[in-house]
Design an enzyme around this catalytic site. Structure first.
Site, PDB file in Angstrom:
ATOM      1  N   GLU A   6       1.934-114.555 -39.436  1.00  0.00           N
ATOM      2  CA  GLU A   6       1.135-113.464 -39.984  1.00  0.00           C
ATOM      3  C   GLU A   6       1.635-113.107 -41.374  1.00  0.00           C
ATOM      4  O   GLU A   6       0.863-113.047 -42.325  1.00  0.00           O
ATOM      5  CB  GLU A   6       1.200-112.223 -39.088  1.00  0.00           C
ATOM      6  N   ARG A  23      -7.251-121.908 -36.029  1.00  0.00           N
ATOM      7  CA  ARG A  23      -7.582-120.828 -36.966  1.00  0.00           C
ATOM      8  C   ARG A  23      -7.803-121.405 -38.358  1.00  0.00           C
ATOM      9  O   ARG A  23      -8.686-120.965 -39.094  1.00  0.00           O
ATOM     10  CB  ARG A  23      -6.468-119.782 -37.003  1.00  0.00           C
ATOM     11  N   PRO A  75      -9.340-118.909 -31.370  1.00  0.00           N
ATOM     12  CA  PRO A  75      -8.913-120.217 -30.856  1.00  0.00           C
ATOM     13  C   PRO A  75      -8.881-120.141 -29.332  1.00  0.00           C
ATOM     14  O   PRO A  75      -8.542-119.099 -28.779  1.00  0.00           O
ATOM     15  CB  PRO A  75      -7.501-120.393 -31.418  1.00  0.00           C
ATOM     16  N   THR A  76      -9.260-121.203 -28.677  1.00  0.00           N
ATOM     17  CA  THR A  76      -9.228-121.161 -27.217  1.00  0.00           C
ATOM     18  C   THR A  76      -8.858-122.533 -26.673  1.00  0.00           C
ATOM     19  O   THR A  76      -9.003-123.542 -27.364  1.00  0.00           O
ATOM     20  CB  THR A  76     -10.588-120.693 -26.649  1.00  0.00           C
ATOM     21  N   HIS A  80      -2.144-106.375 -27.476  1.00  0.00           N
ATOM     22  CA  HIS A  80      -1.750-107.783 -27.415  1.00  0.00           C
ATOM     23  C   HIS A  80      -0.946-107.992 -26.142  1.00  0.00           C
ATOM     24  O   HIS A  80       0.138-107.448 -25.990  1.00  0.00           O
ATOM     25  CB  HIS A  80      -0.913-108.123 -28.655  1.00  0.00           C
ATOM     26  N   ASP A 106      -7.538-113.427 -30.647  1.00  0.00           N
ATOM     27  CA  ASP A 106      -7.183-114.372 -29.585  1.00  0.00           C
ATOM     28  C   ASP A 106      -8.003-114.065 -28.337  1.00  0.00           C
ATOM     29  O   ASP A 106      -8.381-112.916 -28.107  1.00  0.00           O
ATOM     30  CB  ASP A 106      -5.687-114.276 -29.263  1.00  0.00           C
ATOM     31  N   ASP A 107      -8.234-115.075 -27.533  1.00  0.00           N
ATOM     32  CA  ASP A 107      -9.126-114.864 -26.378  1.00  0.00           C
ATOM     33  C   ASP A 107      -8.528-113.956 -25.308  1.00  0.00           C
ATOM     34  O   ASP A 107      -9.244-113.334 -24.543  1.00  0.00           O
ATOM     35  CB  ASP A 107      -9.593-116.209 -25.776  1.00  0.00           C
TER      36      ASP A 107
HETATM   37  N1  UDP Z   1      -4.285-121.248 -27.984  1.00  0.00           N
HETATM   38  C1  UDP Z   1      -4.916-122.480 -28.100  1.00  0.00           C
HETATM   39  N2  UDP Z   1      -4.197-123.610 -27.787  1.00  0.00           N
HETATM   40  C2  UDP Z   1      -2.912-123.562 -27.362  1.00  0.00           C
HETATM   41  C3  UDP Z   1      -2.281-122.304 -27.235  1.00  0.00           C
HETATM   42  C4  UDP Z   1      -2.985-121.173 -27.572  1.00  0.00           C
HETATM   43  O1  UDP Z   1      -6.075-122.552 -28.462  1.00  0.00           O
HETATM   44  O2  UDP Z   1      -2.324-124.618 -27.075  1.00  0.00           O
HETATM   45  C5  UDP Z   1      -5.037-120.024 -28.316  1.00  0.00           C
HETATM   46  C6  UDP Z   1      -5.185-119.064 -27.147  1.00  0.00           C
HETATM   47  O3  UDP Z   1      -6.363-119.338 -26.426  1.00  0.00           O
HETATM   48  C7  UDP Z   1      -5.244-117.720 -27.838  1.00  0.00           C
HETATM   49  C8  UDP Z   1      -4.363-117.933 -29.062  1.00  0.00           C
HETATM   50  O4  UDP Z   1      -4.323-119.337 -29.293  1.00  0.00           O
HETATM   51  O5  UDP Z   1      -6.560-117.417 -28.257  1.00  0.00           O
HETATM   52  C9  UDP Z   1      -2.953-117.388 -28.898  1.00  0.00           C
HETATM   53  O6  UDP Z   1      -2.362-117.973 -27.768  1.00  0.00           O
HETATM   54  P1  UDP Z   1      -1.373-117.172 -26.800  1.00  0.00           P
HETATM   55  O7  UDP Z   1      -2.013-115.883 -26.420  1.00  0.00           O
HETATM   56  O8  UDP Z   1      -0.962-118.090 -25.697  1.00  0.00           O
HETATM   57  O9  UDP Z   1      -0.144-116.925 -27.746  1.00  0.00           O
HETATM   58  P2  UDP Z   1       0.703-115.602 -27.849  1.00  0.00           P
HETATM   59  O10 UDP Z   1      -0.258-114.537 -28.274  1.00  0.00           O
HETATM   60  O11 UDP Z   1       1.254-115.346 -26.486  1.00  0.00           O
HETATM   61  O12 UDP Z   1       1.714-115.947 -28.883  1.00  0.00           O
END
Ligand code: UDP
Length: 252
Positions: free
Chosen positions: A201, A80, A10-11, A229, A100-101
């Site tokens: 998860e 996702r 997701p991005t 992470h 995640d990106d």
């Molecule tokens: N993401 C997204 N939209 C959002 C927030 C997050 O597409 O509004 C994507 C983000 O690019 C990443 C994944 O979801 O690939 C997880 O986001 P993040 O790393 O901010 O979350 P964390 O891992 O800190 O919980």
């Protein structure tokens, strides 16, 4: 033949998006094919992202999630789910991995994933600069048998499986073939739940496998860290005046 890897990312548009997607794309470019990279954006899809993906040289599908969500806590969940639905509808065969990106991935991670037959899991190092320490989350193994979990203070005992989103991968056929994999529920999975933070998860994995005895600790021994992470908050980046591009995605 080598197993196909289906990497779901997701991005969304933010300051480091181009950096993150390029970095992940370049790692995936080094993974021996077949690799399918499913990149999912919220509506509307950005032509800049499309351009970037084309240049990576990785086989990809660029999907758009049309679900309306304003809940900031969802953080990619609906995206996702869009990918899961796509994989199931098109019966895409392979090992599914949520990448995640913004995380850091090593090549051995992707090699290891190819040895998973049903559901595989491994420990992930979580780096939170604000807390000034690295913590582990994921399985403790005896060979490939999962015998316990590294936990952290975020979770304590409430979660059934202490696995990070980037700490497991599974055979896509589990999604549509419950009998072969003795899936605990015969209900269609399709969805990651938008349950409270930290539980996504485990609630998803509880639908995929019955218990630890159906998991594969990978690689056997689970003693190596293959991905990290990062909890870096890039939402409040401050740019010198005039630097901020309207779409933030830089051309390479
Ligand atoms: N993401 C997204 N939209 C959002 C927030 C997050 O597409 O509004 C994507 C983000 O690019 C990443 C994944 O979801 O690939 C997880 O986001 P993040 O790393 O901010 O979350 P964390 O891992 O800190 O919980």
């Amino acid at each position: 033949p080598r197993k196909q890897l289906i990497v779901v990312t997701p991005t969304y548009n933010r300051a480091f998006q181009a950096y993150f997607l390029n970095r992940l794309g370049q790692v995936l470019r080094l993974v021996p094919p077949p690799v399918l990279w499913i990149v999912v954006e919220m509506n509307p899809a950005s032509t800049k992202t499309a351009e970037l993906l084309r240049k990576t040289g990785v086989m990809y599908r660029h999907l758009v999630c049309t679900k309306n969500s304003t809940d900031v806590k969802d953080r990619g969940v609906h995206q996702r789910n869009t990918a899961l639905e796509h994989i199931e509808n098109h019966r895409l065969n392979g090992i599914v991995y949520f990448a995640d990106d913004d995380n850091i991935y090593s090549l051995p991670l992707f090699e290891t994933m190819r040895h998973i037959s049903g559901f595989g899991t491994w420990p992930v190092a979580m780096l939170a600069p604000s807390k000034n320490k690295a913590i582990l989350e994921g399985p403790v193994c005896n060979g490939s048998q999962v015998i316990g979990w590294h936990t952290n203070e975020r979770s304590k005992k409430l979660r059934r499986f202490h696995v990070d989103m980037s700490g497991f991968a599974f055979n896509s056929t589990i999604l549509w073939d419950p009998k072969t994999w003795r899936r605990p529920t015969s209900n269609p999975i399709r969805q990651l739940d938008t349950v409270k933070e930290g539980f996504q998860e485990t609630t998803f994995i509880e639908q995929l496998v019955e218990d630890e005895s159906h998991m594969e600790g990978s690689p056997p021994g689970c003693s190596s860290i293959m991905n990290w992470h990062l909890h870096l908050d890039s939402h409040n980046e401050v740019y010198p005046k005039g630097w901020l591009l309207p779409k933030n995605l830089d051309a390479v």
